[in-house]
Design an enzyme around this catalytic site. Structure first.
Site, PDB file in Angstrom:
ATOM      1  N   HIS B  74      27.584  34.431  25.675  1.00  0.00           N
ATOM      2  CA  HIS B  74      28.044  35.660  26.334  1.00  0.00           C
ATOM      3  C   HIS B  74      28.748  35.306  27.641  1.00  0.00           C
ATOM      4  O   HIS B  74      29.860  35.766  27.907  1.00  0.00           O
ATOM      5  CB  HIS B  74      26.865  36.601  26.583  1.00  0.00           C
ATOM      6  CG  HIS B  74      27.164  37.720  27.541  1.00  0.00           C
ATOM      7  ND1 HIS B  74      27.974  38.775  27.202  1.00  0.00           N
ATOM      8  CD2 HIS B  74      26.779  37.934  28.824  1.00  0.00           C
ATOM      9  CE1 HIS B  74      28.066  39.594  28.251  1.00  0.00           C
ATOM     10  NE2 HIS B  74      27.354  39.099  29.239  1.00  0.00           N
ATOM     11  N   ASP B 103      62.218  36.088  33.569  1.00  0.00           N
ATOM     12  CA  ASP B 103      61.099  35.628  32.736  1.00  0.00           C
ATOM     13  C   ASP B 103      60.250  34.720  33.610  1.00  0.00           C
ATOM     14  O   ASP B 103      60.497  34.574  34.806  1.00  0.00           O
ATOM     15  CB  ASP B 103      61.608  34.872  31.494  1.00  0.00           C
ATOM     16  CG  ASP B 103      60.575  34.914  30.354  1.00  0.00           C
ATOM     17  OD1 ASP B 103      59.422  34.525  30.594  1.00  0.00           O
ATOM     18  OD2 ASP B 103      60.940  35.352  29.243  1.00  0.00           O
ATOM     19  N   TRP B 139      25.416  29.489  30.860  1.00  0.00           N
ATOM     20  CA  TRP B 139      26.855  29.243  31.073  1.00  0.00           C
ATOM     21  C   TRP B 139      27.071  28.279  32.231  1.00  0.00           C
ATOM     22  O   TRP B 139      28.143  27.693  32.361  1.00  0.00           O
ATOM     23  CB  TRP B 139      27.624  30.550  31.288  1.00  0.00           C
ATOM     24  CG  TRP B 139      27.691  31.024  32.698  1.00  0.00           C
ATOM     25  CD1 TRP B 139      26.784  31.822  33.329  1.00  0.00           C
ATOM     26  CD2 TRP B 139      28.706  30.744  33.674  1.00  0.00           C
ATOM     27  NE1 TRP B 139      27.160  32.034  34.631  1.00  0.00           N
ATOM     28  CE2 TRP B 139      28.338  31.391  34.874  1.00  0.00           C
ATOM     29  CE3 TRP B 139      29.890  30.005  33.655  1.00  0.00           C
ATOM     30  CZ2 TRP B 139      29.104  31.315  36.040  1.00  0.00           C
ATOM     31  CZ3 TRP B 139      30.652  29.943  34.835  1.00  0.00           C
ATOM     32  CH2 TRP B 139      30.253  30.589  35.993  1.00  0.00           C
ATOM     33  N   SER B 167      44.734  24.994  29.656  1.00  0.00           N
ATOM     34  CA  SER B 167      45.470  26.252  29.537  1.00  0.00           C
ATOM     35  C   SER B 167      45.601  26.927  30.899  1.00  0.00           C
ATOM     36  O   SER B 167      46.677  27.377  31.291  1.00  0.00           O
ATOM     37  CB  SER B 167      44.763  27.165  28.537  1.00  0.00           C
ATOM     38  OG  SER B 167      45.186  28.482  28.701  1.00  0.00           O
ATOM     39  N   SER B 168      44.480  26.976  31.636  1.00  0.00           N
ATOM     40  CA  SER B 168      44.501  27.637  32.952  1.00  0.00           C
ATOM     41  C   SER B 168      45.420  26.913  33.915  1.00  0.00           C
ATOM     42  O   SER B 168      46.145  27.546  34.691  1.00  0.00           O
ATOM     43  CB  SER B 168      43.101  27.662  33.565  1.00  0.00           C
ATOM     44  OG  SER B 168      42.284  28.540  32.862  1.00  0.00           O
ATOM     45  N   HIS B 251      32.223  28.393  42.451  1.00  0.00           N
ATOM     46  CA  HIS B 251      32.395  29.493  43.396  1.00  0.00           C
ATOM     47  C   HIS B 251      33.839  29.962  43.522  1.00  0.00           C
ATOM     48  O   HIS B 251      34.101  31.159  43.418  1.00  0.00           O
ATOM     49  CB  HIS B 251      31.730  29.284  44.750  1.00  0.00           C
ATOM     50  CG  HIS B 251      31.527  30.617  45.380  1.00  0.00           C
ATOM     51  ND1 HIS B 251      30.503  31.447  45.024  1.00  0.00           N
ATOM     52  CD2 HIS B 251      32.319  31.335  46.192  1.00  0.00           C
ATOM     53  CE1 HIS B 251      30.658  32.608  45.631  1.00  0.00           C
ATOM     54  NE2 HIS B 251      31.745  32.573  46.354  1.00  0.00           N
ATOM     55  N   GLU B 253      35.867  29.838  41.249  1.00  0.00           N
ATOM     56  CA  GLU B 253      36.046  30.517  39.965  1.00  0.00           C
ATOM     57  C   GLU B 253      35.686  32.003  40.080  1.00  0.00           C
ATOM     58  O   GLU B 253      36.344  32.864  39.503  1.00  0.00           O
ATOM     59  CB  GLU B 253      35.184  29.831  38.898  1.00  0.00           C
ATOM     60  CG  GLU B 253      35.001  30.594  37.598  1.00  0.00           C
ATOM     61  CD  GLU B 253      36.264  30.666  36.766  1.00  0.00           C
ATOM     62  OE1 GLU B 253      37.186  29.865  37.006  1.00  0.00           O
ATOM     63  OE2 GLU B 253      36.325  31.538  35.874  1.00  0.00           O
ATOM     64  N   TYR B 255      36.058  33.866  42.592  1.00  0.00           N
ATOM     65  CA  TYR B 255      37.155  34.585  43.249  1.00  0.00           C
ATOM     66  C   TYR B 255      38.403  34.602  42.394  1.00  0.00           C
ATOM     67  O   TYR B 255      39.230  35.505  42.508  1.00  0.00           O
ATOM     68  CB  TYR B 255      37.404  34.006  44.641  1.00  0.00           C
ATOM     69  CG  TYR B 255      36.215  34.243  45.534  1.00  0.00           C
ATOM     70  CD1 TYR B 255      35.567  35.482  45.502  1.00  0.00           C
ATOM     71  CD2 TYR B 255      35.693  33.274  46.354  1.00  0.00           C
ATOM     72  CE1 TYR B 255      34.455  35.724  46.262  1.00  0.00           C
ATOM     73  CE2 TYR B 255      34.569  33.514  47.126  1.00  0.00           C
ATOM     74  CZ  TYR B 255      33.954  34.745  47.073  1.00  0.00           C
ATOM     75  OH  TYR B 255      32.846  34.989  47.827  1.00  0.00           O
ATOM     76  N   SER B 266      45.116  47.427  44.727  1.00  0.00           N
ATOM     77  CA  SER B 266      46.045  47.672  45.830  1.00  0.00           C
ATOM     78  C   SER B 266      47.366  48.263  45.346  1.00  0.00           C
ATOM     79  O   SER B 266      48.144  48.779  46.146  1.00  0.00           O
ATOM     80  CB  SER B 266      46.314  46.366  46.584  1.00  0.00           C
ATOM     81  OG  SER B 266      45.122  45.838  47.075  1.00  0.00           O
ATOM     82  N   HIS B 300      25.458  27.974  48.106  1.00  0.00           N
ATOM     83  CA  HIS B 300      24.575  29.145  48.178  1.00  0.00           C
ATOM     84  C   HIS B 300      24.039  29.509  46.789  1.00  0.00           C
ATOM     85  O   HIS B 300      23.145  30.329  46.680  1.00  0.00           O
ATOM     86  CB  HIS B 300      25.251  30.346  48.868  1.00  0.00           C
ATOM     87  CG  HIS B 300      26.376  30.967  48.099  1.00  0.00           C
ATOM     88  ND1 HIS B 300      27.488  31.483  48.703  1.00  0.00           N
ATOM     89  CD2 HIS B 300      26.556  31.179  46.788  1.00  0.00           C
ATOM     90  CE1 HIS B 300      28.295  31.964  47.792  1.00  0.00           C
ATOM     91  NE2 HIS B 300      27.753  31.801  46.618  1.00  0.00           N
ATOM     92  N   HIS B 301      24.585  28.878  45.762  1.00  0.00           N
ATOM     93  CA  HIS B 301      24.001  29.046  44.425  1.00  0.00           C
ATOM     94  C   HIS B 301      22.795  28.138  44.246  1.00  0.00           C
ATOM     95  O   HIS B 301      22.160  28.151  43.197  1.00  0.00           O
ATOM     96  CB  HIS B 301      25.037  28.712  43.351  1.00  0.00           C
ATOM     97  CG  HIS B 301      26.232  29.621  43.384  1.00  0.00           C
ATOM     98  ND1 HIS B 301      26.286  30.797  42.676  1.00  0.00           N
ATOM     99  CD2 HIS B 301      27.405  29.530  44.049  1.00  0.00           C
ATOM    100  CE1 HIS B 301      27.449  31.390  42.897  1.00  0.00           C
ATOM    101  NE2 HIS B 301      28.149  30.646  43.728  1.00  0.00           N
ATOM    102  N   THR B 326      36.321  40.561  53.080  1.00  0.00           N
ATOM    103  CA  THR B 326      36.100  41.493  51.973  1.00  0.00           C
ATOM    104  C   THR B 326      35.964  42.903  52.517  1.00  0.00           C
ATOM    105  O   THR B 326      36.486  43.858  51.944  1.00  0.00           O
ATOM    106  CB  THR B 326      34.844  41.094  51.175  1.00  0.00           C
ATOM    107  OG1 THR B 326      34.888  39.688  50.935  1.00  0.00           O
ATOM    108  CG2 THR B 326      34.778  41.825  49.855  1.00  0.00           C
ATOM    109  N   LYS B 329      39.292  44.448  53.289  1.00  0.00           N
ATOM    110  CA  LYS B 329      39.971  44.967  52.100  1.00  0.00           C
ATOM    111  C   LYS B 329      39.464  46.360  51.745  1.00  0.00           C
ATOM    112  O   LYS B 329      40.243  47.293  51.511  1.00  0.00           O
ATOM    113  CB  LYS B 329      39.768  44.023  50.919  1.00  0.00           C
ATOM    114  CG  LYS B 329      40.560  42.754  51.081  1.00  0.00           C
ATOM    115  CD  LYS B 329      40.544  41.949  49.816  1.00  0.00           C
ATOM    116  CE  LYS B 329      41.781  41.106  49.698  1.00  0.00           C
ATOM    117  NZ  LYS B 329      42.983  41.871  49.398  1.00  0.00           N
ATOM    118  N   ARG B 448      15.656  35.673  35.261  1.00  0.00           N
ATOM    119  CA  ARG B 448      16.745  35.849  34.306  1.00  0.00           C
ATOM    120  C   ARG B 448      16.568  34.864  33.154  1.00  0.00           C
ATOM    121  O   ARG B 448      15.752  33.958  33.211  1.00  0.00           O
ATOM    122  CB  ARG B 448      18.098  35.639  34.991  1.00  0.00           C
ATOM    123  CG  ARG B 448      18.306  34.252  35.526  1.00  0.00           C
ATOM    124  CD  ARG B 448      19.516  34.166  36.439  1.00  0.00           C
ATOM    125  NE  ARG B 448      20.759  34.127  35.682  1.00  0.00           N
ATOM    126  CZ  ARG B 448      21.878  33.546  36.133  1.00  0.00           C
ATOM    127  NH1 ARG B 448      21.910  32.983  37.322  1.00  0.00           N
ATOM    128  NH2 ARG B 448      22.968  33.550  35.406  1.00  0.00           N
TER     129      ARG B 448
END
Lengths: 382, 528
Positions: B74, B103, B139, B167-168, B251, B253, B255, B266, B300-301, B326, B329, B448
């Site tokens: 998932h 293009d 994951w 790809s990315s 991390h 990732e 964002y 926006s 922080h993870h 943040t 924004k 979890r």
């Protein structure tokens, strides 16, 4: 209309459950305040930040809601043309920054305190295994009998598989809880034998990873006697959800008595390794050990979950050479999930479980393994 | 561009080869978006299995091992298959039209970066049908659970991640090259729509961190197959090193999955408030600040992993700092709505829900930054609630908002507003019933990634599951809306939305197969 009916169903569902939640213990909704100074400080910190967030949320969402209600085209609102203001931008950069400093000060204080594990009176080594905890009380000197034992989920499989009513401590009970005295600084030294686990007791605000190859430390001074329950918090494989932590905090005298009794128990177990057991005793004891230790991977009827977890029924190892079979349990199989049980189980237990698997699931070797034989092999392995 | 391609003027080829060989940014955008939607449904199906098992205490439907495969798949499918390709699809469709380019800068690479994705996900999903089962280590695939103790299919997982990363990276290079080289005359950097800005910054983040992810899975591969011990303590390695390297990717990732969402919102809020975006410059700077901070907060993870006090304090302070840009924004969006002239079409509803619910995820993020409190929150459902709030009513709502907003431009038809609103309200209610109670579960102590739980967690779990089923089922409405809109409906004007600004709205609806083959009139380019 169907969607509307669905919506009402959900709303009524929420209302009913909120009501029923209110009837239960208060900690169902919020973090526990716990029974240590650190856990209360942590709770206060949590609430303080929460109220800051609520306050900011009320202001920001308030302005937004007010605009949504009043500044809509259908009410004839005409859009203003302003679109920037350096002053405003600076203000809403600096104000949150100041609030953050107000949050950081108490957080730093609590964290510094929580990290001070010095001057502990009792040290307990906590070792994570797939899927059990081992608690070893560090001795003052090595002449003393060592108190070291495994703590394994004691909820019956039948409850998990819905064949039996679940009791109140479902999934949160163990065979051998850790016992500690109250009002005493106890240091926990955490490590792991296989993958990373995390030892967590919410009431102590103690959660620390048990990492193979590392020793982490944390501590608690528990102020109230009681039974405190937690769980492994780091995904550690199949049975991650089934390795609870249970700590009994008791008065000092009770702790001393318990400790002495545990030392006696260890002495007896050591001596029992020379006893001769009968087949029926062994099968009974072996089945119990199988149920708590082996069943998750090798399954109740010994079919395993191939290919990761091989079947024991009809297995060439289990029906083959006895000594090789015992050695496999003692040393494990490197690079697989099969752990080395030479240290995790006593010779008596190992002998019993080998006897059991060699005479169950359709295996009919008729072997009866004596603890002394296992003991010899363990010493040979070392 | 190249004048030798005469067939450019004939429109798309017919049949399957159009999609296989296409180098057209609109076709490739469409491919990305459909692929992402398919992955969204697949990852969603896994989520339904998870919520069904957690509906009641006890094991009812699946074995714990399969449950772990479901949580792992998932997460992987939603992050790498649904959210990221959706944003790349939006970038493909919109960036050239927004900057007045004909293009993407590298059209053949564009084709390639899409067409390797289905293979990566086919390989990953195929593990579900293999004897050893799919990856079951979460994951975040922490070693040594994902190396020494992993099912043998982990190798397929590693190669799938490599392909997704390639790809990315190709997609990002393309986006950066397009934005920096192909802007129409007059389209200065500070006149670019924020969606273009946020994607430019996101693309740099991707180029910086995808190689780190590739590195960490390669180290795993070596540990598993070639006898190294990067992460194996018994061989002198370090399991914590894995987490540092993973989160140095992980991390930023996070964002990568939210910055383009900021760009979408926006664009939408000013349109439906009929008022220019408040604080454009500060929005650009805030985005850049968030991107910079994303590189120095990874640990922080890992607050419970046993870092020294100084490390814990540094990562706590750095993480708290993210709240500042943040916050800027969010305040700017609210200030844009303030004294506007608002209407509430489906894109606006999703955008407003984004601002509110993403901010709630931001609040819990701030709470999680407080290290001592994190000791209690870490690896509980509080974290699950937090990151689902920023990802589902955050990233995914923004993707849905974007879909409704630009769908008339893509198809030439207006979508069914009644169905769109129904989709919004069911999703909004579903997502909150699904995730809000999970805050309580986490605070009450539910870890979890567990297939079964203690009895005091039963009530909130069934509520959460009901919300999950409602949310999951509602997404089929989106499919109906999109198909209806492609097939027909009220003709869309070029302008589509009364308050819309930007070059894409100067084009016909649907946008012609080739657009801006000559640069647009510089007079059409306004400050945002």
């Amino acid at each position: 209309m169907l969607p509307k009916a669905k919506l009402w169903l959900v709303l009524t569902g929420i209302a009913t459950s909120l009501l029923s939640a209110n009837l239960q213990a208060a900690w169902d909704l919020n973090m526990t305040q716990g029974v240590t100074q650190i856990s209360r400080d942590t709770y206060d910190l949590h609430m303080q930040i929460l109220w800051w967030c609520v306050a900011i949320g009320v202001v920001v969402f308030g302005v937004m809601l007010w605009s949504i209600i009043n500044h809509r085209k259908s009410k004839g609102a005409v859009a203003a043309t302003f679109h920037e203001s350096t002053k405003v931008e600076i203000a809403w950069t600096i104000i949150p920054f100041v609030i953050l400093i107000l949050m950081a000060v108490p957080a730093t204080r609590v964290l510094t305190e929580a990290y001070d594990a010095t001057e502990s009176e009792i040290d307990i080594q906590v070792t994570g295994y797939q899927w059990r905890w081992e608690y070893t009380y560090i001795r003052e000197n090595t002449d003393e009998e060592e108190v070291s034992f495994y703590s394994i989920l004691s909820t019956p499989r039948e409850q998990i598989n819905n064949q039996m009513e679940k009791d109140e401590t479902y999934l949160l009970d163990v065979d051998n809880p850790m016992v500690i005295p109250i009002n005493t600084k106890v240091r926990f030294l955490l490590t792991s034998n296989d993958v990373i686990h995390a030892w967590w007791v919410p009431d102590f605000a103690v959660k620390r990873d048990a990492v193979p190859g590392f020793i982490n430390e944390t501590w608690a001074i528990v102020e109230e006697p009681g039974i405190y329950r937690g769980q492994c918090a780091e995904l550690c494989g199949i049975e991650h959800g089934f390795m609870p932590v249970v700590v009994h905090a008791v008065e000092r005298e009770e702790y001393d008595a318990w400790y002495a009794a545990k030392q006696d128990e260890a002495r007896v177990a050591r001596e029992m390794a020379n006893n001769v057991v009968t087949l029926s005793e062994s099968l009974e004891a072996g089945e119990q050990i199988y149920t708590t230790t082996c069943i998750a991977c090798h399954q109740p009827n010994g079919t395993g979950l191939p290919p990761a977890f091989p079947a024991l029924a009809g297995s060439s190892v289990v029906t083959g050479d006895l000594e090789a079979n015992i050695n496999l349990l003692i040393n494990g199989v490197p690079g697989t999930a099969m752990a080395a049980y030479g240290r995790q189980l006593s010779p008596v237990q190992l002998a019993a479980v080998v006897t059991y698997i060699r005479n169950s699931f359709g295996n009919t070797t008729g072997d009866l393994v004596q603890p002394a034989a296992v003991n010899t092999l363990i010493h040979a392995a070392q | 561009m190249s004048a030798s391609h005469d067939d450019h003027h004939h429109g798309p080829a017919k049949g399957l080869s159009r999609w296989l060989y296409t180098t057209n940014h609109k076709d490739i955008g469409t491919l990305y978006l459909w692929f992402s939607f398919a992955m969204f449904l697949l990852g969603g199906t896994f989520a339904m299995v998870i919520r069904a098992e957690l509906f009641q205490p006890g094991l009812q439907l699946v074995e714990p091992n399969f449950f772990n495969q479901m949580t792992t798949m998932h997460g992987l499918i939603m992050v790498f298959g649904a959210v990221m390709p959706a944003f790349v699809g939006l970038a493909n469709w919109l960036v050239p039209m927004m900057i007045g380019a004909p293009d993407m800068a590298l059209p053949r690479m564009n084709n390639w970066s899409f067409w390797i994705l289905p293979f990566a996900f086919a390989m990953l999903t195929a593990t579900l049908f293999m004897d050893a089962g799919a990856p079951n280590f979460g994951w975040t695939f922490y070693a040594p659970l994902s190396t020494t103790y992993a099912p043998s299919t982990v190798t397929f997982f590693i190669f799938a991640v490599h392909i997704m990363g390639a790809s990315s990276i190709m997609g990002s290079i393309n986006i950066i090259a397009t934005i920096l080289n192909m802007r129409a005359p007059g389209m200065t950097l500070m006149k670019m729509p924020l969606f273009v800005w946020t994607w430019l910054i996101t693309a740099y983040l991707l180029i910086a961190v995808m190689p780190v992810l590739a590195g960490v899975v390669t180290m795993m591969l070596f540990d598993i197959h070639f006898g190294t011990s990067f992460f194996n303590a018994a061989g002198g390695g370090d399991p914590v090193l894995f987490q540092h390297v993973f989160w140095f990717f992980g991390h930023p990732e996070v964002y990568i999955m939210i910055l383009p969402a900021f760009g979408v919102v926006s664009a939408i809020i000013p349109t439906f408030a009929r008022k220019r975006l408040f604080g454009y410059d500060s929005m650009v700077y805030a985005t850049a600040s968030i991107a910079f901070l994303s590189f120095i907060v990874w640990a922080h993870h890992m607050f419970t992993v046993g870092m020294p006090l100084a490390g814990e304090l540094f990562f706590m302070y750095a993480t708290m700092l993210i709240a500042v840009p943040t916050g800027v924004k969010v305040f700017n969006w609210v200030a844009t709505m303030f004294r506007g002239s608002m209407t509430f079409e489906t894109p606006m509803l999703f955008a407003i829900a984004f601002v509110v619910l993403f901010t709630m995820g931001g609040f819990t993020g701030l709470m999680l930054a407080i290290t001592p409190a994190d000791f209690q929150y870490h690896d509980t459902y509080f974290v699950v609630a937090h990151f689902h709030y920023v990802l589902v009513p955050g990233s995914i709502f923004s993707i849905m908002a974007a879909t409704y907003y630009w769908l008339p431009k893509w198809t030439g038809h207006m979508y069914d507003e009644r169905l769109g609103k129904l989709h919004f309200w069911l999703s909004f209610i579903g997502v909150n019933v699904l995730f809000f109670p999970q805050h309580f579960l986490g605070l009450a102590g539910m870890p979890r990634r567990i297939p079964d739980y203690a009895l005091q967690f039963a009530d909130f779990n069934w509520i959460s599951s009901i919300g999950g089923f409602l949310f999951g089922a509602s997404q089929l409405i989106l499919l109906v809306v999109v198909i209806k809109c492609i097939k027909g409906g009220k003709k869309a004007t070029a302008q589509v939305w009364e308050g819309a600004q930007g070059l894409e709205w100067t084009l016909d609806s649907p946008a012609p197969y080739h657009t801006f083959t000559t640069p647009p009139d510089p007079k059409l380019i306004h400050a945002q």
